[in-house]
Design a protein around this motif. Structure first.
Motif, short mmCIF file in Angstrom:
data_model
loop_
_atom_site.label_atom_id
_atom_site.label_comp_id
_atom_site.label_asym_id
_atom_site.label_seq_id
_atom_site.Cartn_x
_atom_site.Cartn_y
_atom_site.Cartn_z
N VAL A 84 31.55 21.48 -57.05
CA VAL A 84 31.27 20.43 -58.04
C VAL A 84 29.86 20.54 -58.58
O VAL A 84 29.61 20.33 -59.77
CB VAL A 84 31.51 19.04 -57.41
CG1 VAL A 84 31.10 17.94 -58.37
CG2 VAL A 84 32.96 18.89 -57.00
N ASP A 124 37.30 20.82 -61.06
CA ASP A 124 36.97 19.68 -60.20
C ASP A 124 35.63 19.05 -60.60
O ASP A 124 35.41 17.85 -60.40
CB ASP A 124 36.91 20.11 -58.74
CG ASP A 124 38.30 20.43 -58.17
OD1 ASP A 124 39.29 20.02 -58.82
OD2 ASP A 124 38.37 21.08 -57.12
N ALA A 125 34.74 19.86 -61.15
CA ALA A 125 33.41 19.35 -61.51
C ALA A 125 33.51 18.25 -62.57
O ALA A 125 32.91 17.18 -62.44
CB ALA A 125 32.53 20.49 -62.01
N TYR A 168 35.67 16.80 -52.24
CA TYR A 168 35.34 17.89 -53.16
C TYR A 168 34.03 18.51 -52.70
O TYR A 168 33.02 17.82 -52.54
CB TYR A 168 35.20 17.36 -54.59
CG TYR A 168 36.46 16.76 -55.14
CD1 TYR A 168 37.38 17.54 -55.84
CD2 TYR A 168 36.74 15.40 -54.96
CE1 TYR A 168 38.54 16.99 -56.36
CE2 TYR A 168 37.91 14.84 -55.47
CZ TYR A 168 38.79 15.64 -56.16
OH TYR A 168 39.96 15.08 -56.66
#
Length: 283
Positions: free
Chosen positions: A194, A251-252, A189
């Protein structure tokens, strides 16, 4: 003759009264006067004690005021006048303690150790696939007992720590620049998606029992050195990773949640190692 008998009775009464004054008494019998000296009677008086405690075994009453006052005075004397003071440095931090000797083999200790000691543990650790830098601010007051079971330099310690340790963590991404990324569960990622992973971990135990073994040689009558090794059970950890404000990338949140889980699974320093060195001054 009747006169003589009356005289004798009167003399006897006078003799009883005069006995206290130790004056001679004259008794007349058959026209003969005889002088008798009566010994004074001694009377002893015993003062009553101030306070009493009945001893059922001995069946006596004894005065205990002196024992109570003396024992209390001795207790406060020990509290106000400790047996030793020590300075220490180790994995719990930098600190000091005060000791009170209960007997020649037992000493009660109260102390504190703290400060930034993260560098003592390398300053970083890995949780799953992510490396974290650590900053710490420790505060570890403790109360314990130090024993000399064989009466020589060898010691054993046990007690309770009241930990209040702030531990900050910061994730280190792999790569650099726009290609920097975190590796989570085999997936990569991007840092740009992120954001920075920063947060805290905290041990859950509010009271941490500890055990140590060590040595305490005396260098002079007053000065000595000591070293100890052991462990304290700090318990499992609770981790918190802060989300970057304004970052709406799904995604964070996924990466932050997984990072928290990995940190808690790591249980960093659940069994906290105790290693300390120090010097002692004995009064």
């Amino acid at each position: 003759m009747k006169f003589i008998k009356l005289t004798a009775i009167s003399a006897a009464v006078l003799a009883s009264t005069a006995a206290l004054a130790a004056d001679p008494v004259i008794v007349v019998d058959d026209n003969a006067a005889v002088a008798y000296e009566v010994e004074p009677v001694a009377v002893a008086y015993q003062a009553e004690p101030a306070s009493y405690a009945y001893d059922a075994n001995a069946g006596v009453v004894s005065n205990t005021t002196g024992a109570v006052v003396g024992g209390t005075k001795g207790f406060f004397s020990k509290v106000v006048n400790p047996a030793s003071v020590s300075a220490e440095v180790g994995t719990l931090g930098y600190g000091a303690n005060i000791g009170w000797s209960l007997n020649e083999k037992t000493e009660l200790q109260a102390g504190w150790a703290g400060g930034d000691v993260a560098d003592l543990f390398g300053g970083d650790f890995d949780a799953n696939d992510i490396n974290y830098d650590v900053d710490s601010d420790f505060s570890n007051p403790y109360l314990g007992v130090q024993l000399r079971p064989t009466g020589n330099w060898f010691t054993m310690g046990a007690g309770i720590i009241v930990p209040d340790n702030d531990i900050d963590v910061r994730a280190n991404p792999e790569g650099s620049g726009d290609d920097a990324y975190y590796s989570v569960n085999g997936e990569e990622y991007l840092l740009s998606d992120v954001g920075a992973l920063e947060g805290t971990i905290e041990h859950r135990n509010k009271l941490a029992p500890y055990l140590t073994v060590g040595f305490r040689p005396n260098i002079t009558n007053n000065f000595g050195l000591f070293g100890e090794v052991g462990a304290a059970y700090m318990g499992k950890t609770t981790a918190t990773i802060n989300r970057v404000a304004g970052n709406t990338n799904p995604d964070a949140e996924l990466v932050a949640d997984q990072a928290e889980k990995d940190l808690e699974d790591k249980d960093w320093l659940e069994w906290f190692p105790i290693v300390k060195l120090g010097a002692t001054y004995r009064f």
